[in-house]
Write an enzyme that holds these catalytic residues in place. Sequence first.
Site, PDB file in Angstrom:
ATOM      1  N   ALA A 167      -7.997  -2.995  10.264  1.00  0.00           N
ATOM      2  CA  ALA A 167      -6.751  -2.303  10.582  1.00  0.00           C
ATOM      3  C   ALA A 167      -6.521  -2.362  12.090  1.00  0.00           C
ATOM      4  CB  ALA A 167      -6.794  -0.859  10.087  1.00  0.00           C
ATOM      5  N   CYS A 177      -6.748   8.172   3.958  1.00  0.00           N
ATOM      6  CA  CYS A 177      -6.083   8.381   5.245  1.00  0.00           C
ATOM      7  C   CYS A 177      -6.404   9.774   5.774  1.00  0.00           C
ATOM      8  CB  CYS A 177      -4.570   8.228   5.100  1.00  0.00           C
ATOM      9  SG  CYS A 177      -3.679   8.415   6.658  1.00  0.00           S
ATOM     10  N   ASN A 197     -14.648  -1.770   5.247  1.00  0.00           N
ATOM     11  CA  ASN A 197     -13.599  -1.367   6.190  1.00  0.00           C
ATOM     12  C   ASN A 197     -14.206  -0.397   7.208  1.00  0.00           C
ATOM     13  OD1 ASN A 197     -10.746   0.789   6.163  1.00  0.00           O
ATOM     14  ND2 ASN A 197     -10.875  -1.172   7.195  1.00  0.00           N
ATOM     15  N   GLY A 198     -13.619  -0.362   8.417  1.00  0.00           N
ATOM     16  CA  GLY A 198     -14.055   0.596   9.416  1.00  0.00           C
ATOM     17  C   GLY A 198     -14.879   0.018  10.545  1.00  0.00           C
ATOM     18  N   GLY A 199     -14.911  -1.310  10.661  1.00  0.00           N
ATOM     19  CA  GLY A 199     -15.755  -1.912  11.693  1.00  0.00           C
ATOM     20  C   GLY A 199     -15.031  -2.314  12.958  1.00  0.00           C
ATOM     21  N   GLN A 211       0.843  -1.199   0.000  1.00  0.00           N
ATOM     22  CA  GLN A 211       0.000   0.000   0.000  1.00  0.00           C
ATOM     23  C   GLN A 211       0.873   1.242   0.000  1.00  0.00           C
ATOM     24  OE1 GLN A 211      -2.326   1.690   3.451  1.00  0.00           O
ATOM     25  NE2 GLN A 211      -4.057   0.879   2.278  1.00  0.00           N
TER      26      GLN A 211
END
Length: 435
Positions: free
Chosen positions: A178, A62, A150-152, A33
């Site tokens: 993440a 980001c 994403n984001g959970g 990435q």
Amino acid sequence: MMQYVLGTVDFVAPDERVMFRTCSEEKGRVVFQMGTADPERALVVAKLVENDVAAVDVNMGCPKEYSTKGGMGSYYKIIFTLVKGISKPVTCKIRILPTLEDTVNLVKRIERTGVAAIAVHGREERPRHPVHCDYIQAVAESVSIPVIANGGSSDMVKTFEDMEKFRAAAGASSVMLARAAMWNPSIFRQQGALSVEEVMEDYIRYAVRYDNNPFNTKYCLCQMLRDRVESPFGKRLHAAQTNEEICEVFGMTDFYNKTKAELEARKAALQTNGDQSEQPKLEDDVITMPVRFERRDYPPQITPKMYLLEWSRKEKLDQPVYETEQRTQDRAFQSTVIIDNKKYRSALWEKSKKFAEQAAAIVCLRTLGLPEGRIGEEHSGLVNKRKRDDRKCAALDDNESAARKRHISEDPQEEEEEMIRRTKVVNGVCGQTTR
């Protein structure tokens, strides 16, 4: 040398910092990435790593200040350039926009660049904002490529089973984690997560085995400690400056000493048996070796280029010719020396043009089995002052020497260039010729 001891593939900056380290075992799994605001520079970097990774991802979501101010990931041209320029899949990650309509339109536009998949972080900016599964689901329904939810980490995913619940609620093809993965990487373990203490010790073993940067090691361990980072134990960890000191905090000193001894023994064996990585290799029409020029390895005013020049004169060959190129992304240099119709080059890049030329000379000398002037090397007699019987040559030499005393630099590289220039003048006056 270290990559051969460790069995890794290393991408090293001119100052010898390892910027990215991977290995053959993860070649088909690891995704590289990047955050970037420059399409051409992004392509150069992607081309460097594409043969050692499974895919390349562009982080367009980001929220950190260095990213938003730098414009990292904000241009569609970056993705389009990568898609057209490399052979591996290109993916990207975004955050949702304030409105659902704007988010869907953004993803549709990104899809047209040819990306293989899109990861959608269901928060606008910060972890304190709620995750919008409805936005991710709307995006997934509006495009034909895979959408990764994403984001959970905070709200929805605390166990292995929660990942499937998050995926289904978002209508996505898969899930990206993440923070939950940093807190305890074993969350991906289908049989159930291991204790954080077990995971930290396993992580330290990998960090020592692969010579990981201690500050990165410490950062990852502190992420696993979470609210315990301010405890006496956490403070001891935070004070550690090396992997050895980190091992001391965890009571793993014996492991550290054993592993370092094994790595040192492997390094010594490679050096004793002749490291195959430092054997000459023919690439196209150039003979290469991964060597560097270390100024401290040579006496004052002596360099490999001097030795190569003197050898070429002794053999009545044309003087060595150096061709140098500069890499755009880090301004490092690589030189090729041509002598007797053969080309020699170091596989490593140097921080200056002069050092790159010296490295090329080393490759040539080592390939031919010739001395290069290193400290401790048996004297070869290649580099000596010449005796000239011709009075005209002697007079010219005296005049040149006087001039040099007024202008000579302490830099041995400049003295070397001056020596070559003087030799050309003397040869011309004395009527000498070279083939």
